[in-house]
Design a protein around this motif. Structure first.
Motif, mmCIF file in Angstrom:
data_model
loop_
_atom_site.group_PDB
_atom_site.id
_atom_site.type_symbol
_atom_site.label_atom_id
_atom_site.label_comp_id
_atom_site.label_asym_id
_atom_site.label_seq_id
_atom_site.Cartn_x
_atom_site.Cartn_y
_atom_site.Cartn_z
ATOM 1 N N GLY A 89 -15.882 48.189 17.966
ATOM 2 C CA GLY A 89 -14.561 48.544 18.482
ATOM 3 C C GLY A 89 -13.687 48.981 17.315
ATOM 4 O O GLY A 89 -14.132 49.044 16.165
ATOM 5 N N ASP A 90 -12.429 49.283 17.609
ATOM 6 C CA ASP A 90 -11.530 49.746 16.545
ATOM 7 C C ASP A 90 -11.490 48.725 15.409
ATOM 8 O O ASP A 90 -11.494 47.516 15.634
ATOM 9 N N THR A 91 -11.424 49.227 14.192
ATOM 10 C CA THR A 91 -11.360 48.348 13.032
ATOM 11 C C THR A 91 -10.678 49.037 11.857
ATOM 12 O O THR A 91 -10.813 50.249 11.687
ATOM 13 N N GLY A 115 -4.734 49.708 11.445
ATOM 14 C CA GLY A 115 -6.009 49.091 11.819
ATOM 15 C C GLY A 115 -7.107 50.073 12.152
ATOM 16 O O GLY A 115 -7.966 49.774 12.994
ATOM 17 N N HIS A 116 -7.094 51.243 11.501
ATOM 18 C CA HIS A 116 -8.128 52.249 11.754
ATOM 19 C C HIS A 116 -8.771 52.716 10.449
ATOM 20 O O HIS A 116 -8.290 52.400 9.363
ATOM 21 N N LEU A 117 -9.842 53.520 10.579
ATOM 22 C CA LEU A 117 -10.564 54.049 9.420
ATOM 23 C C LEU A 117 -10.349 55.551 9.279
ATOM 24 O O LEU A 117 -10.120 56.258 10.271
ATOM 25 N N ALA A 173 -11.057 43.032 12.382
ATOM 26 C CA ALA A 173 -9.610 43.042 12.165
ATOM 27 C C ALA A 173 -9.064 44.433 12.487
ATOM 28 O O ALA A 173 -9.487 45.430 11.898
ATOM 29 N N HIS A 174 -8.136 44.501 13.454
ATOM 30 C CA HIS A 174 -7.616 45.775 13.945
ATOM 31 C C HIS A 174 -6.101 45.646 14.066
ATOM 32 O O HIS A 174 -5.593 45.250 15.115
ATOM 33 N N ASP A 175 -5.405 45.918 12.974
ATOM 34 C CA ASP A 175 -3.953 45.747 12.928
ATOM 35 C C ASP A 175 -3.618 44.320 13.369
ATOM 36 O O ASP A 175 -4.120 43.373 12.785
ATOM 37 N N SER A 212 -14.278 45.712 23.714
ATOM 38 C CA SER A 212 -14.149 45.308 22.303
ATOM 39 C C SER A 212 -12.780 44.705 22.011
ATOM 40 O O SER A 212 -12.652 43.827 21.169
ATOM 41 N N HIS A 213 -11.755 45.198 22.702
ATOM 42 C CA HIS A 213 -10.400 44.653 22.603
ATOM 43 C C HIS A 213 -9.603 45.244 23.752
ATOM 44 O O HIS A 213 -10.029 46.222 24.371
ATOM 45 N N ALA A 214 -8.447 44.654 24.043
ATOM 46 C CA ALA A 214 -7.775 44.969 25.311
ATOM 47 C C ALA A 214 -6.757 46.104 25.216
ATOM 48 O O ALA A 214 -5.965 46.296 26.132
ATOM 49 N N HIS A 215 -6.777 46.890 24.131
ATOM 50 C CA HIS A 215 -5.870 48.039 24.067
ATOM 51 C C HIS A 215 -6.136 48.975 25.256
ATOM 52 O O HIS A 215 -7.281 49.184 25.649
ATOM 53 N N LEU A 216 -5.054 49.558 25.759
ATOM 54 C CA LEU A 216 -5.110 50.367 26.976
ATOM 55 C C LEU A 216 -6.139 51.496 26.902
ATOM 56 O O LEU A 216 -6.817 51.789 27.891
ATOM 57 N N ASP A 217 -6.272 52.120 25.717
ATOM 58 C CA ASP A 217 -7.205 53.254 25.616
ATOM 59 C C ASP A 217 -8.673 52.811 25.627
ATOM 60 O O ASP A 217 -9.565 53.651 25.543
ATOM 61 N N HIS A 218 -8.936 51.511 25.757
ATOM 62 C CA HIS A 218 -10.308 51.007 25.871
ATOM 63 C C HIS A 218 -10.596 50.401 27.238
ATOM 64 O O HIS A 218 -11.725 50.001 27.497
ATOM 65 N N VAL A 219 -9.579 50.317 28.093
ATOM 66 C CA VAL A 219 -9.774 49.667 29.400
ATOM 67 C C VAL A 219 -9.227 50.471 30.583
ATOM 68 O O VAL A 219 -9.502 50.132 31.735
HETATM 69 ZN ZN LIG Z 1 -7.205 49.706 19.460
#
Ligand SMILES: [Zn+2]
Length: 332
Positions: free
Chosen positions: A207-209, A256-258, A185-187, A101-108
């Motif tokens: 993904g994060d939003t 960028g979170h809920l 949109a995530h930060d 969903s996006h390349a942040h470390l905690d997702h890959v």
């Molecule tokens: Zn993230």
């Protein structure tokens, strides 16, 4: 789980009753947290009922999640494999492709760390910007060997970085699923939602939003316009979305979170796009990316569950899975 119905009894033509398998999705939680705990970060496996291969939705923690799911009987090793052989069989043979969903470390991180022992040439789907970030920041022979099929030579080609344009349906290789990516949109980062289709059934993985109002964005509004008609014709089998923090954090610190309050506000907008009050009743809403706390005695997961339940005027069915748990998302 409110909707665990294996089969529906259907009245056939001429009043003849027949049983038919209820179409739906199976979701296995490999990692459910939004940070801190490096063996339990965002990752899920999904497949159409009984399909041989899974699509991995993000890859924060992969092998620890497979181990937890095998222990709980939520995955089978196949061909009688057990122990680490079963972990390897699921990882190498049963995951056919990844969506990032996006390349942040905690997702890959889970995908990167285990890439040395993966096989084949698997597609990694995502928006072009996400895949560029994967290539530039990780698969560069500096942070990690280049297991991708482009970038710093030699490109080992274990993964095919497969960019998909927003709003354009594409076939997911090795599965019967079709996907469509929508930006979020995530930060400071563009994250994304994957809308999956299996025949007439849909599932939305976010993904994060952040909320539109805080992100100064209309990306969630645009997505609610896509999902609303699916809810109206009873084709959306559920959605998975984040709730990173309990209520009470100032908007300036959401990054960028809920929170429960913001998710419930966004769900009211989906309800409005779906035919109004009552239209979301019973919809499975799976909650992910809960950020653990290092403060003693604070349990963000329990707080978030409580706050979601207290504000649940749309009457959706919130599910907060644990690592290794299997959910079935099907027609009621
Ligand atoms: Zn993230």
């Amino acid at each position: 789980m409110g909707r665990w119905l294996g089969c529906l009894l259907l009245a056939g033509l001429g009043g003849v009753a027949a049983t038919a398998h209820a179409a739906g999705f199976e979701l296995v939680a490999l990692g459910v947290n939004g940070g801190l705990e490096d063996g339990n970060l965002s990752s899920y496996l999904i497949r159409a009922d009984d399909a041989p291969r899974y699509l991995a939705l993000d890859a924060g923690s992969v092998l620890p999640g497979i181990r937890a799911a095998l222990r709980q009987g939520a995955l089978a090793g196949g061909r009688g494999a057990s122990g680490e052989a079963a972990v390897g069989e699921v990882f190498r043979q049963r995951i056919g492709a990844y969506f990032i969903s996006h390349a942040h470390l905690d997702h890959v991180a889970g995908l990167l760390i285990a890439a040395t022992d993966d096989t084949g040439r698997k597609p990694i789907y995502g928006l072009a910007g996400t895949l560029d970030a994967l290539s530039r920041n990780y698969f560069n022979w500096s942070a990690w060997p280049n297991f991708a099929d482009r970038g710093e030579a030699p490109a080992l080609g274990r993964y095919a970085l497969t960019a998909e344009a927003p709003g354009q349906p594409f076939a997911i290789a090795g599965t019967a699923l079709e996907g469509t990516v929508y930006p979020l949109a995530h930060d400071r980062v563009t994250s994304s939602m994957l809308l999956l289709r299996d025949g007439a059934d849909y599932f939305a993985y976010f993904g994060d939003t952040g909320p539109d109002a805080v992100q100064h964005s209309d990306r969630l509004a645009a997505i609610w316009q896509v999902l609303g008609p699916l809810v109206r014709r009873h084709a959306l089998r559920g959605l998975l979305i984040e709730t990173s923090y309990p209520n009470g954090l100032p908007d300036s610190r959401l990054y960028g979170h809920l929170t429960p309050a913001w998710l419930l506000r966004e769900l009211k907008r989906l309800e409005a796009a779906s035919g109004g009050v009552g239209s979301l009743r019973g919809l499975d809403v799976v909650i992910g990316h809960i950020k653990p706390s290092l403060e003693p005695g604070r349990d963000p997961r329990a707080l978030i569950a409580e706050q979601l339940a207290a504000g649940n005027t749309p009457g959706v069915h919130f599910v907060l899975p644990r690592q290794g748990e299997r959910l079935r998302l099907a027609a009621p």
